[in-house]
Design an enzyme around this catalytic site. Structure first.
Site, PDB file in Angstrom:
ATOM      1  N   HIS A 180       0.817  -1.209   0.000  1.00  0.00           N
ATOM      2  CA  HIS A 180       0.000   0.000   0.000  1.00  0.00           C
ATOM      3  C   HIS A 180       0.858   1.270   0.000  1.00  0.00           C
ATOM      4  O   HIS A 180       0.333   2.367  -0.203  1.00  0.00           O
ATOM      5  CB  HIS A 180      -0.988  -0.004   1.169  1.00  0.00           C
ATOM      6  N   ASP A 196       0.091  -7.508   1.305  1.00  0.00           N
ATOM      7  CA  ASP A 196       0.546  -6.137   1.555  1.00  0.00           C
ATOM      8  C   ASP A 196       2.065  -6.075   1.676  1.00  0.00           C
ATOM      9  O   ASP A 196       2.610  -5.404   2.554  1.00  0.00           O
ATOM     10  CB  ASP A 196      -0.112  -5.546   2.805  1.00  0.00           C
ATOM     11  N   GLY A 238       2.897   6.174   8.348  1.00  0.00           N
ATOM     12  CA  GLY A 238       4.259   6.398   7.888  1.00  0.00           C
ATOM     13  C   GLY A 238       5.212   5.344   8.393  1.00  0.00           C
ATOM     14  O   GLY A 238       6.286   5.141   7.835  1.00  0.00           O
ATOM     15  N   SER A 293       4.431   2.290   8.199  1.00  0.00           N
ATOM     16  CA  SER A 293       4.156   1.134   7.345  1.00  0.00           C
ATOM     17  C   SER A 293       5.384   0.764   6.531  1.00  0.00           C
ATOM     18  O   SER A 293       5.987   1.616   5.878  1.00  0.00           O
ATOM     19  CB  SER A 293       2.990   1.436   6.405  1.00  0.00           C
ATOM     20  N   THR A 340       2.906  -3.207   9.467  1.00  0.00           N
ATOM     21  CA  THR A 340       1.955  -3.009   8.384  1.00  0.00           C
ATOM     22  C   THR A 340       0.701  -2.241   8.785  1.00  0.00           C
ATOM     23  O   THR A 340       0.241  -1.372   8.051  1.00  0.00           O
ATOM     24  CB  THR A 340       1.550  -4.366   7.760  1.00  0.00           C
ATOM     25  N   ILE A 398      -2.216  -0.913  12.217  1.00  0.00           N
ATOM     26  CA  ILE A 398      -2.554  -0.786  13.630  1.00  0.00           C
ATOM     27  C   ILE A 398      -4.066  -0.833  13.769  1.00  0.00           C
ATOM     28  O   ILE A 398      -4.796  -0.305  12.928  1.00  0.00           O
ATOM     29  CB  ILE A 398      -1.982   0.521  14.237  1.00  0.00           C
ATOM     30  N   LEU A 399      -4.529  -1.513  14.780  1.00  0.00           N
ATOM     31  CA  LEU A 399      -5.950  -1.604  15.074  1.00  0.00           C
ATOM     32  C   LEU A 399      -6.241  -0.652  16.222  1.00  0.00           C
ATOM     33  O   LEU A 399      -5.778  -0.848  17.348  1.00  0.00           O
ATOM     34  CB  LEU A 399      -6.331  -3.040  15.463  1.00  0.00           C
ATOM     35  N   GLY A 417     -12.933 -24.727   4.337  1.00  0.00           N
ATOM     36  CA  GLY A 417     -13.259 -25.316   5.626  1.00  0.00           C
ATOM     37  C   GLY A 417     -13.566 -24.248   6.646  1.00  0.00           C
ATOM     38  O   GLY A 417     -13.698 -23.069   6.318  1.00  0.00           O
TER      39      GLY A 417
END
Length: 461
Positions: free
Chosen positions: A102, A132, A207, A209, A225, A227-228, A269
């Site tokens: 990204h 990513d 930044g 990332s 990559t 953050i939550l 599955g």
């Protein structure tokens, strides 16, 4: 007393002096700070500035809640330059760099800046939006670039001290510290990245990332990559792509691949929950129960069947489909993986050959011409490779719409739609679909399968 005091002071200064010249190796040295570690690792972490040109449509209805969708193709298009900022890590003396897709995906101009202010142009060798990740090559760089060593990410434990190095908000290179707070996280990071992640509480800001997540020895264990976070700030949970997957990306880039090829399981599955574990005679939940297999699946060829439970790949437990694909990807194409499975209540190990999805039947991609009822539609025959790329159901057959084109998009077609019939004429392959669309006339009825639902689309030219 004065001599004793001087001795203690000398000892402290001697400890500080030694800490400035080597990586911390003990708890005492760690408490003195991470400065030696940062000095060693920071030169291999770079800032990346990327530009891409996109076509934007200037419409007088932009922002209108009703008319902007009704007239989404109304107005003129013009090119617009988009800038992105991120980080990267040098992995070899020859200037191989890893970053996030990204950050550099579809970029037309990439500039890489080292922390000593040297600047180099770069080109993308291999990129993959799903993981990513992107591998770059520095252009006209010397052959003695600073670089980090990849550590086996399977040896990382929860609780290890880590540092995140990157270029947040474009302010320049910064360092934040934390610990590894979780392993085997899948499906939790927002955005394009999907799969298996290391979790950290080290602050990761926009930044960061593509930056480095390193251990206390200065070895790379992951590529930051996502953050939550609920607030949009760094007070959340960070995710890093493990180095074992990065190593496979580098290997395929050096082999000349421009897209990442994953081993194909040809299976679907679901995770085994508590109720399913009891019915399967398992003492605890875990693993993935197979619900269906493609007829060309390597798992089927190895003797697996629906109802079997996959517990581990190469000795590493798997509890989601993302984890299983990650483990197969780490093993690499052309190799074999040992699957620990539960068959008829008995655990056993099955060896599976890892290969890319086959191109059988040939996809025979075509784009409809001007004489077609719907011009500029890209169609392909469905085969295992197309199923994997377009994420179609395992049992999908016939013709898939890979790109609806401007006319098809206005008619309501979407990428991934399966074209079943045109005006009642079945379309089992691209040639028959092209012929049916060319002879359709002014009134068109399309039979489409989308997300397992059958749809009839009628319109008049």
């Amino acid at each position: 007393m004065i001599r004793a005091t001087l001795a203690v002071v000398s000892l402290v200064f001697a400890t500080l002096a030694s800490a400035e010249t080597k990586v911390p190796t003990s708890q005492v040295e760690i408490q003195l700070g991470f400065a030696p570690l940062v000095k060693e690792a920071a030169p291999a972490v770079v800032n990346i500035y990327a530009k891409r040109v996109v076509e934007t449509r200037q419409s007088p209805f932009q922002g209108d809640p009703f008319f902007q969708n009704l007239f989404r193709d109304f107005g003129t298009t013009r090119p617009q330059v988009q800038n992105s900022l991120g980080s990267g890590v040098i992995l070899s003396a020859e200037g191989i760099v890893v970053s996030n897709y990204h950050v550099v995906g579809m970029a037309t101009d990439i500039r890489v800046v080292l922390n000593d202010r040297r600047e180099f142009a770069a080109r993308v060798l291999l990129g993959d939006q799903q993981s990513d990740l992107a591998i770059l090559q520095l252009i006209d760089a010397p052959k003695d670039m600073p670089h980090l060593t990849l550590r086996d990410s399977d040896t990382v434990d929860v609780g290890e001290l880590v540092l995140a190095i990157g270029n947040p908000f474009g302010v320049g290179q910064t360092v934040s510290s934390g610990i590894v707070s979780g392993l085997a996280r899948s499906g939790t990071a927002a955005g394009a990245g999907q799969g298996y992640f290391l979790q950290t509480d080290a602050p990761i800001n926009p930044g960061n990332s593509g930056g480095a997540l390193i251990d206390i020895n200065g070895d790379l264990i992951g590529i930051n990559t996502r953050i939550l976070t609920r607030s949009g700030g760094s007070n959340g949970i960070g995710f890093a792509i493990p180095t074992n997957l990065v190593a496979q990306f580098v290997a395929q880039a050096k082999a000349g691949n421009d897209t990442f090829q994953r081993p194909w399981a040809g299976a679907s599955g679901q995770p085994v929950d508590a109720d399913m574990a009891e019915s399967l005679g398992m003492d605890r939940p875990g693993g993935i129960v197979i619900s269906s297999l493609h007829e060309a699946s390597p798992l089927r060829k190895a003797g697996l069947a629906p109802g079997d439970v996959i517990l581990a790949v190469d000795g590493q437990p798997v509890n989601t489909g993302s984890e299983m694909i990650f483990r197969m990807s780490v093993a690499g194409l052309g190799s074999e993986a040992d699957l620990t499975v539960l068959q008829k209540g008995r655990p056993q190990v099955v060896r599976v050959s890892l290969a890319a999805p086959p191109e059988i039947p040939a996809r025979e991609t075509i784009t409809t011409g001007r004489r077609s009822a719907i011009p500029e539609v890209t169609l392909s025959n469905i085969n295992p490779a197309v199923i994997a790329n377009s994420r179609l159901p395992l049992g999908a057959e016939g013709v898939v719409i890979e790109d609806p084109g401007p006319s098809g998009a206005r008619a309501g077609l979407r990428p991934g739609d399966i074209l079943r019939a045109v005006n009642g004429e079945e379309t089992p392959d691209t040639k028959s679909a092209q012929r049916a669309l060319r002879n359709a006339g002014s009134r068109i009825t399309l039979a489409i399968e989308r997300g397992g639902q059958q749809i009839l689309m009628r319109f008049r030219l």
